[in-house]
Design an enzyme around this catalytic site. Structure first.
Site, PDB file in Angstrom:
ATOM      1  N   THR A 189       0.592  -1.063   0.100  1.00 44.72           N
ATOM      2  CA  THR A 189      -0.156   0.068   0.045  1.00 44.72           C
ATOM      3  C   THR A 189       0.821   1.180  -0.150  1.00 44.72           C
ATOM      4  OG1 THR A 189      -1.522   1.151   1.299  1.00 44.72           O
ATOM      5  CG2 THR A 189      -0.262  -0.369   2.585  1.00 44.72           C
ATOM      6  N   TYR A 212      -2.925  -1.506  10.497  1.00 43.89           N
ATOM      7  CA  TYR A 212      -3.091  -2.260   9.248  1.00 43.89           C
ATOM      8  C   TYR A 212      -1.872  -1.792   8.325  1.00 43.89           C
ATOM      9  CZ  TYR A 212      -3.925  -2.262   4.336  1.00 43.89           C
ATOM     10  OH  TYR A 212      -3.939  -2.531   2.958  1.00 43.89           O
ATOM     11  N   TYR A 214     -12.926  14.034   6.385  1.00 42.53           N
ATOM     12  CA  TYR A 214     -12.433  14.162   7.484  1.00 42.53           C
ATOM     13  C   TYR A 214     -11.518  14.986   7.867  1.00 42.53           C
ATOM     14  CZ  TYR A 214     -13.875   9.119   7.935  1.00 42.53           C
ATOM     15  OH  TYR A 214     -14.650   7.969   7.838  1.00 42.53           O
TER      16      TYR A 214
END
Ligand code: USQ
Length: 382
Positions: free
Chosen positions: A144, A181, A255
């Site tokens: 990622t 994660y 957010y």
């Protein structure tokens, strides 16, 4: 090629399996239904209820005459994965089999531990199964972009040349993940790098940004073949969430300040990237790292785009900044390079207004399934 897909029931695993099988590869998928189970446990079910993996493989077979082999099993158990390797002898293993939700990994000790154990054991077992049973097999691993965090310097593709006190060396690019994660992905990379440099494995680690979209060529034939599309706070990622919010009439949940920039890509481009990586494998003893996204933009820019396109279609899209449940920079420098996959031949599907409109139309056709109680964030980085 004989392609083994770990995590074949997932948002990316299932479309990848169909796409590769459609092209004539021999495909076998494994999944332990972890995501389905967590979704049920946390009230985070996908927008469209989908058949189980074996049923989806049967439907795909009846439409295309192409077979996808299925094993429902937990690859965090080495014996299970070993048996599959011995029987199937993969030439490529595509490893998606990880708990992919940052918020879930931050819920508490149990969820953090489950994420760490699943993700690290899956990677470790994949490495050992290759070493013991298929040493020439190319591992294509989904990493990622979040491994890098948001450093105040340009992000390179995996590696950084450093000059220090007059001497030069090449190192893994510094990583600073923003969730447990994402940290498991950093640990995966280190594990892979150790085994690559020590035992000469061939590995491609794809540093992927948030993916969006519903449809691929194969799922267009039958809605039961769609990928699992989440809009909840646990598995839903920013673009997919905003699309559903726009349709449901819920203000888009930016957010904090919304200056968070990420590198995004269309689901169709994930399929292309994985295939490109597969078709030109890493050399033996090479850990090839490729940054997998096609364009970068901020959350504010994303919200503005979806609002503009949605309003043009007659939706009344509002945007509302809410307190950021995460601990992350909301205003930062971000300049990651991503030339590797383009050099391999990636033809990007950018997020044009037309693409957004098509995705909104697709979500509109499932409007009745939207449960607005699944939208607000429930997990804080506390
Ligand atoms: N965000 C909002 N509003 C929302 C949801 C998200 O402002 O309603 C913001 C987040 O705060 C964050 C950004 O959007 O700054 C991206 O969040 P996300 O939920 O879309 O993506 P993330 O949690 O980072 O994780 C997702 C996938 C993960 C993958 C990652 C790629 O769940 O598996 O590894 O995207 S990346 O973000 O590049 O690390």
């Amino acid at each position: 090629m004989r392609v083994l897909i770990l995590g074949g029931d997932g948002y990316l695993g299932w479309p990848t399996a169909m796409s590769l099988a459609a092209q004539g590869h021999e495909v076998h998928v494994v999944d332990n239904y972890m995501r389905r189970n967590i979704a049920q446990k946390t009230q985070s079910e996908a927008l469209i209820p989908l058949p189980n993996l074996q049923d989806r493989a049967n439907i795909f077979h009846s439409l295309s005459n192409k077979k996808i082999g299925v094993t429902i099993g937990d690859i965090a158990n080495y014996r299970i994965l070993s048996k599959i390797f011995v029987a199937f002898q993969p030439e490529v293993v595509i490893h998606y089999a990880e708990q992919p939700s940052a918020p879930y990994s931050m819920m508490g000790f149990d969820e953090a531990s489950e994420t760490l154990n699943n993700n690290l054991n899956a990677t470790m077992n994949c490495i050992w199964a290759v070493m013991e049973h298929a040493p020439d097999c190319h591992i294509v691993k989904l990493g990622t972009m979040g491994e890098y965090g948001t450093p105040n310097i340009d992000i390179e593709e995996g590696w950084l040349e450093i000059e220090h006190k007059g001497r030069k060396g090449k190192f893994l690019y510094p990583r600073a993940a923003g969730s447990l994660y994402h940290t498991t992905k950093v640990l995966d990379t280190d594990l892979l790098w150790f085994y690559v440099r020590t035992y000469g494995l061939r590995v491609t680690d794809l540093m992927q940004g948030p993916v969006y979209g519903l449809e691929t060529d194969e799922s267009e034939q039958d809605a039961r073949l769609l990928p699992n599309f989440h809009y909840d706070d646990i598995f839903g990622t920013a673009v997919n969430r905003f699309l559903v919010q726009a349709v449901a009439g819920v203000p888009l949940t930016v957010y904090g300040k919304g200056g968070q920039v990420r590198g995004y890509l269309n689901l169709r481009d994930t399929l292309q990237c994985v295939e490109l990586a597969m078709n030109s494998p890493a050399a033996k003893g090479e850990l090839r790292i490729l940054n997998q996204f096609t364009e970068t933009f901020s959350i504010n820019k994303l919200a503005d785009t979806i609002q503009r396109v949605g309003n043009g279609m007659g939706l009344e899209v509002q945007i509302k900044s809410i307190p950021n449940p995460r601990k992350e920079a909301e205003d930062h420098y971000y300049n990651p390079s991503h030339s590797g996959l383009m050099e391999l031949g990636l033809e990007p599907h950018y997020m044009t207004d037309d693409v957004v409109a098509t995705m909104l139309e697709q979500v509109i056709s499932y409007k009745d399934n939207i449960d607005v109680s699944k939208i607000m964030p429930r997990v804080g980085w506390k």
